[in-house]
Design a protein around this motif. Structure first.
Motif, PDB file in Angstrom:
ATOM      1  N   GLU A   1      -5.327 -14.498  -9.299  1.00  0.00           N
ATOM      2  CA  GLU A   1      -4.565 -15.215  -8.287  1.00  0.00           C
ATOM      3  C   GLU A   1      -3.073 -15.116  -8.618  1.00  0.00           C
ATOM      4  OE1 GLU A   1      -5.338 -19.335  -6.097  1.00  0.00           O
ATOM      5  OE2 GLU A   1      -4.588 -19.616  -8.144  1.00  0.00           O
ATOM      6  N   CYS A   2      -2.278 -14.668  -7.651  1.00  0.00           N
ATOM      7  CA  CYS A   2      -0.859 -14.436  -7.892  1.00  0.00           C
ATOM      8  C   CYS A   2      -0.010 -15.244  -6.924  1.00  0.00           C
ATOM      9  CB  CYS A   2      -0.519 -12.952  -7.723  1.00  0.00           C
ATOM     10  SG  CYS A   2      -1.262 -11.887  -8.981  1.00  0.00           S
ATOM     11  N   VAL A   3       1.114 -15.728  -7.440  1.00  0.00           N
ATOM     12  CA  VAL A   3       2.123 -16.367  -6.606  1.00  0.00           C
ATOM     13  C   VAL A   3       3.352 -15.466  -6.628  1.00  0.00           C
ATOM     14  CG1 VAL A   3       3.585 -18.383  -6.274  1.00  0.00           C
ATOM     15  CG2 VAL A   3       1.248 -18.665  -7.103  1.00  0.00           C
ATOM     16  N   LEU A   4       3.841 -15.108  -5.443  1.00  0.00           N
ATOM     17  CA  LEU A   4       4.957 -14.178  -5.323  1.00  0.00           C
ATOM     18  C   LEU A   4       6.036 -14.759  -4.414  1.00  0.00           C
ATOM     19  CD1 LEU A   4       2.912 -10.908  -4.587  1.00  0.00           C
ATOM     20  CD2 LEU A   4       3.582 -11.787  -6.836  1.00  0.00           C
ATOM     21  N   ILE A   5       7.297 -14.525  -4.774  1.00  0.00           N
ATOM     22  CA  ILE A   5       8.404 -14.795  -3.861  1.00  0.00           C
ATOM     23  C   ILE A   5       8.579 -13.549  -2.996  1.00  0.00           C
ATOM     24  CG2 ILE A   5      10.906 -15.121  -3.685  1.00  0.00           C
ATOM     25  CD1 ILE A   5      10.793 -16.787  -6.215  1.00  0.00           C
ATOM     26  N   GLU A   6       8.631 -13.757  -1.697  1.00  0.00           N
ATOM     27  CA  GLU A   6       8.776 -12.647  -0.760  1.00  0.00           C
ATOM     28  C   GLU A   6      10.143 -12.737  -0.083  1.00  0.00           C
ATOM     29  OE1 GLU A   6       6.353 -10.659   3.018  1.00  0.00           O
ATOM     30  OE2 GLU A   6       5.999 -12.747   2.446  1.00  0.00           O
ATOM     31  N   ILE A   7      10.905 -11.661  -0.193  1.00  0.00           N
ATOM     32  CA  ILE A   7      12.236 -11.603   0.412  1.00  0.00           C
ATOM     33  C   ILE A   7      12.260 -10.485   1.441  1.00  0.00           C
ATOM     34  CG2 ILE A   7      14.697 -11.190   0.005  1.00  0.00           C
ATOM     35  CD1 ILE A   7      14.320 -12.393  -2.771  1.00  0.00           C
ATOM     36  N   HIS A   8      12.563 -10.832   2.684  1.00  0.00           N
ATOM     37  CA  HIS A   8      12.647  -9.848   3.758  1.00  0.00           C
ATOM     38  C   HIS A   8      14.081  -9.334   3.905  1.00  0.00           C
ATOM     39  CE1 HIS A   8       8.645 -10.089   5.743  1.00  0.00           C
ATOM     40  NE2 HIS A   8       8.600 -11.236   5.091  1.00  0.00           N
ATOM     41  N   ARG A   9      14.207  -8.212   4.574  1.00  0.00           N
ATOM     42  CA  ARG A   9      15.523  -7.617   4.794  1.00  0.00           C
ATOM     43  C   ARG A   9      16.448  -8.581   5.524  1.00  0.00           C
ATOM     44  NH1 ARG A   9      14.290  -2.505   7.337  1.00  0.00           N
ATOM     45  NH2 ARG A   9      13.683  -1.839   5.226  1.00  0.00           N
ATOM     46  N   HIS A  10      15.908  -9.312   6.506  1.00  0.00           N
ATOM     47  CA  HIS A  10      16.765 -10.214   7.270  1.00  0.00           C
ATOM     48  C   HIS A  10      17.254 -11.408   6.443  1.00  0.00           C
ATOM     49  CE1 HIS A  10      13.636 -13.312   7.859  1.00  0.00           C
ATOM     50  NE2 HIS A  10      12.781 -12.323   8.045  1.00  0.00           N
TER      51      HIS A  10
ATOM     52  N   LEU B   1       0.837  -1.195   0.000  1.00  0.00           N
ATOM     53  CA  LEU B   1       0.000   0.000   0.000  1.00  0.00           C
ATOM     54  C   LEU B   1       0.874   1.248   0.000  1.00  0.00           C
ATOM     55  CD1 LEU B   1      -2.993   0.931   0.163  1.00  0.00           C
ATOM     56  CD2 LEU B   1      -2.702   1.012   2.653  1.00  0.00           C
ATOM     57  N   GLN B   2       0.571   2.171  -0.897  1.00  0.00           N
ATOM     58  CA  GLN B   2       1.339   3.407  -1.000  1.00  0.00           C
ATOM     59  C   GLN B   2       1.370   4.141   0.343  1.00  0.00           C
ATOM     60  OE1 GLN B   2       0.189   5.921  -4.273  1.00  0.00           O
ATOM     61  NE2 GLN B   2       1.306   7.709  -3.505  1.00  0.00           N
ATOM     62  N   GLY B   3       2.558   4.607   0.716  1.00  0.00           N
ATOM     63  CA  GLY B   3       2.715   5.358   1.951  1.00  0.00           C
ATOM     64  C   GLY B   3       3.131   4.526   3.144  1.00  0.00           C
ATOM     65  N   GLU B   4       2.946   3.216   3.064  1.00  0.00           N
ATOM     66  CA  GLU B   4       3.336   2.350   4.178  1.00  0.00           C
ATOM     67  C   GLU B   4       4.834   2.059   4.144  1.00  0.00           C
ATOM     68  OE1 GLU B   4      -0.631  -0.279   5.266  1.00  0.00           O
ATOM     69  OE2 GLU B   4       1.010  -1.219   4.162  1.00  0.00           O
ATOM     70  N   ARG B   5       5.382   1.768   5.315  1.00  0.00           N
ATOM     71  CA  ARG B   5       6.772   1.336   5.397  1.00  0.00           C
ATOM     72  C   ARG B   5       6.827  -0.163   5.125  1.00  0.00           C
ATOM     73  NH1 ARG B   5      10.257   5.745   5.385  1.00  0.00           N
ATOM     74  NH2 ARG B   5       9.115   7.457   6.400  1.00  0.00           N
ATOM     75  N   GLY B   6       7.939  -0.611   4.572  1.00  0.00           N
ATOM     76  CA  GLY B   6       8.060  -2.035   4.283  1.00  0.00           C
ATOM     77  C   GLY B   6       9.492  -2.509   4.403  1.00  0.00           C
ATOM     78  N   ASN B   7       9.668  -3.761   4.756  1.00  0.00           N
ATOM     79  CA  ASN B   7      11.003  -4.349   4.845  1.00  0.00           C
ATOM     80  C   ASN B   7      11.108  -5.594   3.986  1.00  0.00           C
ATOM     81  OD1 ASN B   7       9.435  -6.128   6.270  1.00  0.00           O
ATOM     82  ND2 ASN B   7      10.669  -6.087   8.139  1.00  0.00           N
ATOM     83  N   ASN B   8      10.285  -5.646   2.922  1.00  0.00           N
ATOM     84  CA  ASN B   8      10.302  -6.807   2.038  1.00  0.00           C
ATOM     85  C   ASN B   8      10.074  -6.388   0.596  1.00  0.00           C
ATOM     86  OD1 ASN B   8       7.682  -6.010   2.537  1.00  0.00           O
ATOM     87  ND2 ASN B   8       6.867  -8.077   2.739  1.00  0.00           N
ATOM     88  N   LEU B   9      10.551  -7.232  -0.307  1.00  0.00           N
ATOM     89  CA  LEU B   9      10.285  -7.051  -1.729  1.00  0.00           C
ATOM     90  C   LEU B   9       9.629  -8.308  -2.265  1.00  0.00           C
ATOM     91  CD1 LEU B   9      12.446  -8.838  -3.604  1.00  0.00           C
ATOM     92  CD2 LEU B   9      14.004  -7.018  -2.965  1.00  0.00           C
ATOM     93  N   PHE B  10       9.082  -8.210  -3.478  1.00  0.00           N
ATOM     94  CA  PHE B  10       8.364  -9.335  -4.076  1.00  0.00           C
ATOM     95  C   PHE B  10       8.827  -9.558  -5.512  1.00  0.00           C
ATOM     96  CE2 PHE B  10       5.650  -7.586  -0.793  1.00  0.00           C
ATOM     97  CZ  PHE B  10       5.162  -8.703  -0.141  1.00  0.00           C
ATOM     98  N   ILE B  11       8.870 -10.816  -5.903  1.00  0.00           N
ATOM     99  CA  ILE B  11       9.131 -11.192  -7.293  1.00  0.00           C
ATOM    100  C   ILE B  11       7.926 -11.990  -7.777  1.00  0.00           C
ATOM    101  CG2 ILE B  11      10.696 -12.364  -8.880  1.00  0.00           C
ATOM    102  CD1 ILE B  11      12.843 -12.191  -6.716  1.00  0.00           C
ATOM    103  N   VAL B  12       7.414 -11.638  -8.940  1.00  0.00           N
ATOM    104  CA  VAL B  12       6.212 -12.292  -9.464  1.00  0.00           C
ATOM    105  C   VAL B  12       6.587 -13.652 -10.057  1.00  0.00           C
ATOM    106  CG1 VAL B  12       4.234 -12.095 -11.008  1.00  0.00           C
ATOM    107  CG2 VAL B  12       5.225 -10.034  -9.986  1.00  0.00           C
ATOM    108  N   VAL B  13       5.973 -14.695  -9.528  1.00  0.00           N
ATOM    109  CA  VAL B  13       6.147 -16.043 -10.072  1.00  0.00           C
ATOM    110  C   VAL B  13       5.089 -16.306 -11.137  1.00  0.00           C
ATOM    111  CG1 VAL B  13       6.207 -18.514  -9.536  1.00  0.00           C
ATOM    112  CG2 VAL B  13       7.082 -16.858  -7.878  1.00  0.00           C
TER     113      VAL B  13
END
Length: 215
Positions: free
Chosen positions: A149-158, A86-98
């Motif tokens: 319906e979407c499948v995404l790879i989620e990568i966190h900062r850690h 959501l625009q304006g929110e802070r985030g510590n992850n990125l996504f790659i579309v599968v």
């Protein structure tokens, strides 16, 4: 009734992402039944490796680093119409579309568009989003919503920390790539603005030329 069913479906997906299971919501109108099993469960390590290696941001990693990241990364399923970021929110992850497709929406400070804003881009397989929030701590610059319906790879900062401890120069490489991407986007926006400016001038010239002929 349809709206209620869509909301229940999105809740079902969200609960499964945090390992909470409830019966799949029954929909009154559905052209193709959705499986009760989440498609993200079928994505194996090799598929994640190939996708990570195909991206500009992670493609420079060696095989052992890619394997480490692929093992750490999560694979998630999202419902049609669900907002991933959501625009304006802070985030510590990125996504790659599968699989699946998503639209990117932006709302300006003085924009008159209704939420979620104006559609500015579309995302498909192997596209990445959310990397600036993950790497810089900046607020999300846009909202991203699933078309289906979407499948995404989620990568966190850690997930990246072990790699950076082993090879700190990776951060510099990623920063250079993202800076180049941002510059390209800026150039595209400037070119579009210049194209719109020239088109407007051309229309004005035609209009005033016609007015002169009438006089």
């Amino acid at each position: 009734q349809q709206l209620k069913s869509d909301v229940l479906e999105q809740i079902w997906y969200a609960l499964h992402r945090i390992d909470q299971s409830i019966p799949y919501p029954i929909r009154d109108v559905r052209t193709k039944p959705s499986p009760a099993k989440l498609p993200s469960l079928d994505i194996n390590l090799d598929q994640k490796l190939r996708l990570l290696a195909s991206t500009e941001i992670f493609g420079h990693l060696d095989s052992s680093q890619l394997i480490s990241l692929a093992k750490a990364a999560n694979c998630q399923s999202f419902a049609p119409g669900e907002t991933v970021v959501l625009q304006g929110e802070r985030g510590n992850n990125l996504f790659i579309v599968v699989s699946g497709s998503l639209d990117v929406y932006q709302t300006g400070i003085n924009a008159n568009t209704a939420p979620p804003g104006r559609r500015v881009a579309s995302l498909e397989t192997a596209d990445i989003f959310g990397e600036m929030a993950l790497c810089t701590g900046e607020a999300r610059s846009a909202s991203v919503i699933c078309n289906d319906e979407c499948v995404l790879i989620e990568i966190h900062r850690h997930h990246l920390l072990p790699l950076l401890e082993e090879r700190p120069e990776i951060l510099e490489t990623m920063g250079s790539i993202m800076a180049a991407r941002r510059q390209q986007l800026k150039a595209i926006k400037q070119n579009r603005a210049e194209t719109r400016r020239l088109a407007l001038i051309a229309r004005m010239q035609r209009l005033f030329s016609m007015s002169g002929d009438e006089g």
